[in-house]
Design a protein around this motif. Structure first.
Motif, PDB file in Angstrom:
ATOM      1  N   VAL A  13      -0.469   1.549  -4.684  1.00 47.03           N
ATOM      2  CA  VAL A  13       0.638   2.474  -4.415  1.00 47.03           C
ATOM      3  C   VAL A  13       1.296   2.128  -3.078  1.00 47.03           C
ATOM      4  O   VAL A  13       2.529   2.055  -2.974  1.00 47.03           O
ATOM      5  CB  VAL A  13       0.145   3.941  -4.398  1.00 47.03           C
ATOM      6  N   LEU A  14       0.483   1.892  -2.062  1.00 46.16           N
ATOM      7  CA  LEU A  14       1.011   1.555  -0.741  1.00 46.16           C
ATOM      8  C   LEU A  14       1.776   0.234  -0.769  1.00 46.16           C
ATOM      9  O   LEU A  14       2.844   0.101  -0.157  1.00 46.16           O
ATOM     10  CB  LEU A  14      -0.131   1.481   0.288  1.00 46.16           C
ATOM     11  N   GLN A  15       1.229  -0.756  -1.495  1.00 43.42           N
ATOM     12  CA  GLN A  15       1.910  -2.042  -1.606  1.00 43.42           C
ATOM     13  C   GLN A  15       3.240  -1.905  -2.344  1.00 43.42           C
ATOM     14  O   GLN A  15       4.252  -2.503  -1.962  1.00 43.42           O
ATOM     15  CB  GLN A  15       1.010  -3.047  -2.329  1.00 43.42           C
ATOM     16  N   THR A  16       3.241  -1.111  -3.409  1.00 40.98           N
ATOM     17  CA  THR A  16       4.454  -0.894  -4.185  1.00 40.98           C
ATOM     18  C   THR A  16       5.531  -0.216  -3.345  1.00 40.98           C
ATOM     19  O   THR A  16       6.700  -0.604  -3.372  1.00 40.98           O
ATOM     20  CB  THR A  16       4.157  -0.042  -5.441  1.00 40.98           C
ATOM     21  N   LEU A  17       5.127   0.802  -2.588  1.00 40.44           N
ATOM     22  CA  LEU A  17       6.079   1.497  -1.717  1.00 40.44           C
ATOM     23  C   LEU A  17       6.605   0.558  -0.631  1.00 40.44           C
ATOM     24  O   LEU A  17       7.793   0.591  -0.291  1.00 40.44           O
ATOM     25  CB  LEU A  17       5.421   2.720  -1.085  1.00 40.44           C
ATOM     26  N   GLY A 171       0.591  -4.811  -5.819  1.00 46.31           N
ATOM     27  CA  GLY A 171       1.122  -3.508  -6.176  1.00 46.31           C
ATOM     28  C   GLY A 171       0.577  -2.982  -7.494  1.00 46.31           C
ATOM     29  O   GLY A 171      -0.359  -3.538  -8.077  1.00 46.31           O
ATOM     30  N   LEU A 172       1.182  -1.902  -7.970  1.00 45.87           N
ATOM     31  CA  LEU A 172       0.711  -1.250  -9.191  1.00 45.87           C
ATOM     32  C   LEU A 172       0.880  -2.134 -10.417  1.00 45.87           C
ATOM     33  O   LEU A 172       0.099  -2.043 -11.364  1.00 45.87           O
ATOM     34  CB  LEU A 172       1.473   0.066  -9.392  1.00 45.87           C
ATOM     35  N   GLY A 173       1.894  -2.981 -10.407  1.00 41.70           N
ATOM     36  CA  GLY A 173       2.105  -3.887 -11.536  1.00 41.70           C
ATOM     37  C   GLY A 173       0.934  -4.826 -11.738  1.00 41.70           C
ATOM     38  O   GLY A 173       0.479  -5.044 -12.868  1.00 41.70           O
ATOM     39  N   ALA A 174       0.417  -5.375 -10.640  1.00 45.82           N
ATOM     40  CA  ALA A 174      -0.726  -6.287 -10.712  1.00 45.82           C
ATOM     41  C   ALA A 174      -1.976  -5.554 -11.179  1.00 45.82           C
ATOM     42  O   ALA A 174      -2.770  -6.089 -11.972  1.00 45.82           O
ATOM     43  CB  ALA A 174      -0.972  -6.926  -9.348  1.00 45.82           C
ATOM     44  N   ILE A 175      -2.160  -4.320 -10.722  1.00 50.09           N
ATOM     45  CA  ILE A 175      -3.331  -3.532 -11.133  1.00 50.09           C
ATOM     46  C   ILE A 175      -3.262  -3.207 -12.616  1.00 50.09           C
ATOM     47  O   ILE A 175      -4.256  -3.321 -13.341  1.00 50.09           O
ATOM     48  CB  ILE A 175      -3.414  -2.243 -10.293  1.00 50.09           C
ATOM     49  N   ALA A 176      -2.077  -2.792 -13.083  1.00 49.37           N
ATOM     50  CA  ALA A 176      -1.902  -2.472 -14.505  1.00 49.37           C
ATOM     51  C   ALA A 176      -2.178  -3.696 -15.368  1.00 49.37           C
ATOM     52  O   ALA A 176      -2.801  -3.594 -16.441  1.00 49.37           O
ATOM     53  CB  ALA A 176      -0.492  -1.956 -14.752  1.00 49.37           C
ATOM     54  N   LEU A 177      -1.750  -4.854 -14.898  1.00 50.47           N
ATOM     55  CA  LEU A 177      -1.936  -6.088 -15.672  1.00 50.47           C
ATOM     56  C   LEU A 177      -3.392  -6.552 -15.643  1.00 50.47           C
ATOM     57  O   LEU A 177      -3.992  -6.820 -16.698  1.00 50.47           O
ATOM     58  CB  LEU A 177      -1.025  -7.180 -15.099  1.00 50.47           C
ATOM     59  N   VAL A 188      -6.813   3.078 -16.467  1.00 50.58           N
ATOM     60  CA  VAL A 188      -6.126   2.483 -15.322  1.00 50.58           C
ATOM     61  C   VAL A 188      -4.653   2.262 -15.653  1.00 50.58           C
ATOM     62  O   VAL A 188      -3.759   2.554 -14.845  1.00 50.58           O
ATOM     63  CB  VAL A 188      -6.788   1.150 -14.911  1.00 50.58           C
ATOM     64  N   LEU A 189      -4.394   1.762 -16.852  1.00 54.88           N
ATOM     65  CA  LEU A 189      -3.022   1.504 -17.292  1.00 54.88           C
ATOM     66  C   LEU A 189      -2.207   2.797 -17.309  1.00 54.88           C
ATOM     67  O   LEU A 189      -1.083   2.847 -16.793  1.00 54.88           O
ATOM     68  CB  LEU A 189      -3.032   0.861 -18.674  1.00 54.88           C
ATOM     69  N   VAL A 190      -2.777   3.831 -17.898  1.00 53.24           N
ATOM     70  CA  VAL A 190      -2.080   5.124 -17.980  1.00 53.24           C
ATOM     71  C   VAL A 190      -1.844   5.702 -16.586  1.00 53.24           C
ATOM     72  O   VAL A 190      -0.760   6.231 -16.288  1.00 53.24           O
ATOM     73  CB  VAL A 190      -2.887   6.123 -18.844  1.00 53.24           C
ATOM     74  N   THR A 191      -2.840   5.591 -15.716  1.00 50.90           N
ATOM     75  CA  THR A 191      -2.704   6.116 -14.348  1.00 50.90           C
ATOM     76  C   THR A 191      -1.577   5.439 -13.592  1.00 50.90           C
ATOM     77  O   THR A 191      -0.774   6.105 -12.922  1.00 50.90           O
ATOM     78  CB  THR A 191      -4.025   5.940 -13.572  1.00 50.90           C
ATOM     79  N   THR A 192      -1.509   4.115 -13.686  1.00 49.88           N
ATOM     80  CA  THR A 192      -0.444   3.389 -12.983  1.00 49.88           C
ATOM     81  C   THR A 192       0.929   3.767 -13.533  1.00 49.88           C
ATOM     82  O   THR A 192       1.897   3.902 -12.766  1.00 49.88           O
ATOM     83  CB  THR A 192      -0.639   1.861 -13.091  1.00 49.88           C
ATOM     84  N   ILE A 193       1.023   3.945 -14.847  1.00 47.68           N
ATOM     85  CA  ILE A 193       2.302   4.341 -15.449  1.00 47.68           C
ATOM     86  C   ILE A 193       2.734   5.716 -14.950  1.00 47.68           C
ATOM     87  O   ILE A 193       3.892   5.923 -14.575  1.00 47.68           O
ATOM     88  CB  ILE A 193       2.206   4.341 -16.993  1.00 47.68           C
ATOM     89  N   VAL A 194       1.790   6.651 -14.940  1.00 52.85           N
ATOM     90  CA  VAL A 194       2.091   8.011 -14.475  1.00 52.85           C
ATOM     91  C   VAL A 194       2.538   8.003 -13.014  1.00 52.85           C
ATOM     92  O   VAL A 194       3.511   8.671 -12.637  1.00 52.85           O
ATOM     93  CB  VAL A 194       0.869   8.933 -14.659  1.00 52.85           C
ATOM     94  N   ILE A 195       1.844   7.229 -12.197  1.00 47.34           N
ATOM     95  CA  ILE A 195       2.199   7.154 -10.773  1.00 47.34           C
ATOM     96  C   ILE A 195       3.599   6.578 -10.592  1.00 47.34           C
ATOM     97  O   ILE A 195       4.411   7.084  -9.796  1.00 47.34           O
ATOM     98  CB  ILE A 195       1.170   6.318  -9.994  1.00 47.34           C
ATOM     99  N   LEU A 196       3.914   5.517 -11.344  1.00 46.41           N
ATOM    100  CA  LEU A 196       5.243   4.908 -11.256  1.00 46.41           C
ATOM    101  C   LEU A 196       6.331   5.901 -11.673  1.00 46.41           C
ATOM    102  O   LEU A 196       7.385   5.985 -11.037  1.00 46.41           O
ATOM    103  CB  LEU A 196       5.311   3.649 -12.133  1.00 46.41           C
TER     104      LEU A 196
END
Length: 217
Positions: A13-17, A171-177, A188-196
């Motif tokens: 999240v911090l990296q994405t921001l 970022g979140l994209g790398a974590i989701a992938l 994990v995938l659902v969590t990253t989507i919700v956060i985005l």
């Protein structure tokens, strides 16, 4: 999810921001004057210059036409030249900025085009120079629209940042992938989507709120 994954998500999240905020700032530093030039060099505008306008419009249209994932790969040599690497959060800022500049420029141009021609004519009749018209008339009048556009652009860059994960952008994209897709961790995938989604909503609603405040000030 275990504590390690939660920690990774927080870091993501911090990296994405970080990627989104820095890229938006840089893209506006370059895209705002770009958009102003597109406006003022157009037909029957205060600094009409057809060759300049045509060239700027062509570059913006070509860049916007390239899918961002392809642009990411295409800019790898340039990214290495600028920051010394093509992997990581810092490296992702380069293609994110390059990809956002033409979008910002076109949105700035559109915002400025919404200003009534009568206001510009009135400024000319008062003896205002082109620079004074831009600073004291065009930009203040277009401020609410520019802020609304900035919120939309921020959401666009945020979406682009998720794609950067495909080439090691962090970022979140790398974590989701890496966790949600390759390791089949659906939570994990659902969590990253919700956060985005939440971040996008906050960005857009904040931009709209500020724009309304300025419009009614």
């Amino acid at each position: 999810m275990n504590e390690q994954v939660i920690s990774l998500i927080v870091e993501g999240v911090l990296q994405t921001l970080e990627m989104t905020v820095i890229s938006i700032v840089l893209s506006y530093l370059l895209g705002l004057p770009y958009g102003i030039l597109l406006k003022v060099t157009g037909k029957q505008e205060i600094l009409e210059n057809r060759p300049v306008h045509t060239g700027l419009a062509f570059i913006a249209n070509v860049t916007r036409s390239i899918p961002f994932l392809i642009l990411l790969v295409f800019l790898i040599p340039f990214t290495r030249l600028v920051v010394g690497t093509s992997i990581g959060t810092t490296a992702s800022i380069v293609p994110l900025t390059v990809g956002a500049i033409p979008i910002v420029a076109r949105m700035v141009e559109q915002s400025l085009n919404e200003i009534p021609d009568g206001m510009i004519e009135a400024a000319k009749s008062m003896g205002a120079s082109p620079w004074q018209i831009i600073i004291h008339f065009l930009l203040p009048e277009a401020a609410p629209s520019l802020l609304s556009g900035a919120a939309i652009n921020a959401a666009t860059v945020l979406g682009y940042s998720a794609m950067a994960g495909c080439i090691g952008g962090g970022g979140l994209g790398a974590i989701a992938l890496n966790y949600g897709y390759y390791r089949y961790q659906t939570d994990v995938l659902v969590t990253t989507i919700v956060i985005l989604i939440l971040i996008v909503q906050i960005l857009q609603e904040s931009g709209i709120w500020v724009a309304k405040k300025i419009r009614h000030a």
